[in-house]
Structure formats: C-alpha cells, structure tokens
Design a protein around this motif. Structure first.
Motif, PDB file in Angstrom:
ATOM      1  N   HIS A   1      38.702  41.332  39.550  1.00  0.00           N
ATOM      2  CA  HIS A   1      38.384  40.355  40.227  1.00  0.00           C
ATOM      3  C   HIS A   1      38.743  40.574  41.633  1.00  0.00           C
ATOM      4  O   HIS A   1      38.373  39.846  42.492  1.00  0.00           O
TER       5      HIS A   1
ATOM      6  N   ARG B   1      42.609  42.910  34.038  1.00  0.00           N
ATOM      7  CA  ARG B   1      41.416  41.738  34.360  1.00  0.00           C
ATOM      8  C   ARG B   1      41.625  41.390  35.811  1.00  0.00           C
ATOM      9  O   ARG B   1      40.787  40.976  36.233  1.00  0.00           O
ATOM     10  N   LEU B   2      42.988  41.488  36.303  1.00  0.00           N
ATOM     11  CA  LEU B   2      43.163  41.115  37.671  1.00  0.00           C
ATOM     12  C   LEU B   2      42.476  42.041  38.736  1.00  0.00           C
ATOM     13  O   LEU B   2      41.653  41.645  39.473  1.00  0.00           O
TER      14      LEU B   2
END
Length: 437
Positions: A33, A29-30
């Motif tokens: 972004h 998820r990091l």
C-alpha cells in the motif's frame, strides 16, 4: 485443520514460528500500500475507481500482487518475477546439461540453482518494472480513464530510473521475506506470500458481486457464488489429494551376514501432476496478442480480429483456445518434470521392481503409460476449473478476477493443504512418545 492450528499455538516453538510468519505477512501487506515515488496517488485512485476491476489485461499479474500492481506501489511486481524465474530455471534444467548436473548434486547444487534464480528474478524485475512504468506514463494502464496520462506527472529520466529501481528493490524485499518465512516460519515462504496476495482481494471481489447483483439486492447472486465456491473447493481438494500408487518391491540383498531390503513401498503419481503451472502458462500466452495490439495501436484487420476474439474472455474462440492450451501445457510440463527412465534406472540400481513388470525399459514404458493415462483427467480438470471465471463472466456479469476463479482456488487450496500438512508433521514429531515410556 482448526484443531491443528490450536495445538500449534499451544506448542511454544511452533507458536513463535506462526507469529513470525504473521509478522512477515503484515509487513508484506503494508508494503503493498506504499506508492512508488513519482506516482500521483490521487490520480491512481481516480483511475482505479473508474476502471473498477475490469482491467482484464493486467488482471492476472494484479491478482498475484494482491492489487498492488494497479496501485503502483513498491511491491507492485509482487512475487511474479520470482515465480517466472523459477519456472524458467526449471525448464532450462532439462535443456542445459550443466543445470541438470547441479540438480543431481544435492544440497550444494540446489543452492547454486537458487542463486541463479535470484539473479534472474532481479533481471526480470527490472524488465517488468520498466514495462509497467512505460505503460503508466502512456496512460495504457487504465484505458478510458481521464487522469490516466497524469499518473506519472514528472516524465524525466531520473524519475523513471527511481521508479524502476524502487520496484526492483521491492521485488528483492519480497523475495527475502519469502525466504525468511521458509527458514524461520511455517511452510514455503513464496507460496505463503502468493496465498496472501490472492486472498487479499477476496472480500472486495465478493462485495463487488453483491453490489452488481439485481435479485434481492444482490444477495441471491452472492449466495450462489458462495455455494459455487464451496463446491469448487471440495472438488479441488478431492482431485489434489487423488493419486495413483504404483507398488514397488525391493529384493533382499545379502551384505556380509546381514540381509537388507525386502521392503514394499509405492510411487505416488498425482492426478494433477502439473499443478497450477499449465494455467499460468496458458493465461500468459493468451495475454500476448492483446498486449501486441494495445502497444502497437494498430487498427488493421488482424488487430480488430484479435480485439474481437481474444480480448474478452467470454468469446468461444478464447474459451476453446484457453482450454486446449491448458491441456497441452499439462502434458508438456509433466513430460519435462517427471522422467520415467530416470525413475526406472534408480529402481534398478537399488534392486527395486514393480510386481509383474521387468526392470529397466519395460518399467519406464509402464510408468510412461500410467502417467499419460492419469494426466488426461488431470488436464481436463484443470481446464474446467480455469473456465469457471469465464462462465461467471457470462452468467453474473462478474469481472475477470472472479473470487473463486480457477487459478486463485488452485493456489489457495494447494498452499493451505501443504501448510496444514507441515504443521501436523511438526506436531507429530514433537508429540511422538517413542517405544519406551
């Protein structure tokens, strides 16, 4: 399910696997972004706010990437290249004899096919990354946005190559993270990452429905969507667990002075034997006409007709075509993934037979007959589930990425069920007391 997770965290080795899986999910998820070098983050945010989530053309890929596609991050392509490569290799296994031979060789052949899948994933990532960069440079990624053509300020060849290489490397990292989860975590890594990508957009999509609602400040629409979602989850769980069990009896065989066999078992044929593949195939095929019109920029009669009938998902032509394609691909995929003749030959080789059915060709014909009969309700179920976003689009004015859409619900429920089953099986192995106490 919650009891299984609670017991898993009390077991030291399972707790390590779960925490390792959670750590990989955080990294995934990091990376979703972190923007790609050469992209104007400010202009991307402006276009995302102006377009909202109404960009239906890239909606399916954006959903599988957890919203990273329209943000143009290093994980923008997500898991889609690997999924596409896996499906292509699975289809080619039926066509190419060498791949079919490798599949029958066991673990070594499977490892070779996995290696081919990785190579094809890299090639598809390069192709899709080039297409995404070209689309972003022309401004076609966000139609109607004033800053769409300024998303990539530097249009030099070097910047384009850097962007494509970064996205391809991101896809390779995602593939590596998925394999790490499979080897050292819980469940199938690729399925877990796909689950996380889809679930990441649920909260935003639900809140968007509340903001767009008009009855009681949107809370009535919000509540109706929750109830519809729960009903769909129950339906999906019921159908995904449903199966037709065909009894198989193995005759006794005398080897020396010992008798072997004589056992009874069954062949489990799932009602939804094809899984999510028909929905993905149908969605991808229906995107092709819209892509052709968008990149050609034509205003001819055929282009106008496609824009009128096959771009908006609530048109009757679109709905009928989508439903028929799902039914067709359900039968097509079941036909290539389950071979009744091969199953009948293996049963005959080991002395197995279906009670009341002769071994050999009659067994293959019976299996084919049963498979065709249970595929009909399975394909109709897939078509109805996939049309829920379309009905929501017409009823609530929701976007194409309706949170309880057919594709997302099928994947989330399927992955959730398989993960819980794996946790329960590992717990059972660790708590098995045996015959001696």
């Amino acid at each position: 399910m919650l009891t299984a997770f609670a017991r898993a965290f009390k077991t030291p080795d399972l707790r390590k696997k779960l925490l390792f899986t959670l750590g990989i999910i955080v990294l995934f998820r990091l990376g979703s972004h972190i923007p790609v070098p050469g992209v104007s983050y400010k202009n991307v945010q402006i276009c995302v706010e102006q377009a909202g989530s109404s960009n239906g053309l890239f909606g399916l890929v954006n959903m599988f990437s957890g919203g990273a596609l329209l943000q143009i991050t290093i994980f923008a392509l997500g898991i889609m290249p690997y999924i596409t490569a896996s499906i292509i290799l699975q289809l080619l296994t039926v066509v190419i004899p060498k791949l079919e031979t490798l599949k029958k060789e066991g673990q070594s052949g499977t490892a070779k096919i996995t290696q081919y899948t990785r190579y094809l994933t890299v090639a598809l990532a390069i192709l899709q990354g080039t297409g995404l960069v070209a689309t972003a440079r022309t401004g076609a990624l966000f139609q109607g946005c004033s800053a769409a053509r300024d998303i990539v300020p530097d249009r030099s060849i070097f910047t384009t190559i850097v962007m494509v290489v970064t996205m391809t490397a991101g896809t390779c990292v995602v593939m590596w993270l998925g394999e790490l989860i499979t080897d050292r975590g819980i469940g199938n890594g690729m399925s877990i990452l796909m689950f996380i990508s889809i679930a990441a957009g649920f909260i935003g999509a639900m809140w968007q429905i509340k903001l767009q609602g008009k009855i009681a400040d949107g809370w009535v629409e919000f509540g109706v969507v929750i109830l519809v979602g729960l009903a769909m989850v129950c339906l999906v769980v019921f159908v995904e667990q449903a199966q037709r069990r065909i009894p198989v009896q193995y005759a006794k065989r005398m080897i020396g002075r010992r008798a072997y066999g004589g056992t009874s078992t069954y062949i489990p044929l799932k009602v939804n034997q094809a899984g999510i593949i028909p929905v993905i195939f149908a969605s991808s095929l229906l995107y092709i006409p819209a892509l052709i019109v968008q990149f050609s920029g034509s205003t001819a009669g055929w282009a106008t007709w496609i824009q009128k009938h096959f771009v908006k998902g609530d048109h009757p032509y679109y709905i009928a075509t989508y439903f028929l394609l799902i039914v067709f691909f359900a039968f097509f995929y079941v036909a290539i993934s389950f071979n009744p003749e091969e199953v009948a030959d293996n049963m005959k080789k080991y002395g197995g037979f279906i009670p009341g059915i002769r071994a050999g060709r009659p067994t293959a014909e019976y299996l084919s007959y049963v498979l065709n009969r249970i595929t009909w309700p399975g394909s109709l179920y897939l078509g109805l589930i996939a049309l829920v976003p379309t009905m929501a689009l017409a009823g609530f004015g929701a976007n194409q990425n309706f949170p309880f859409g057919g594709t997302s619900i099928l994947i989330i429920v399927g992955v959730g069920l398989e993960t819980v089953k794996q946790i329960e099986s590992q717990l059972q192995q660790r708590n098995y007391e045996g015959f001696l106490r």
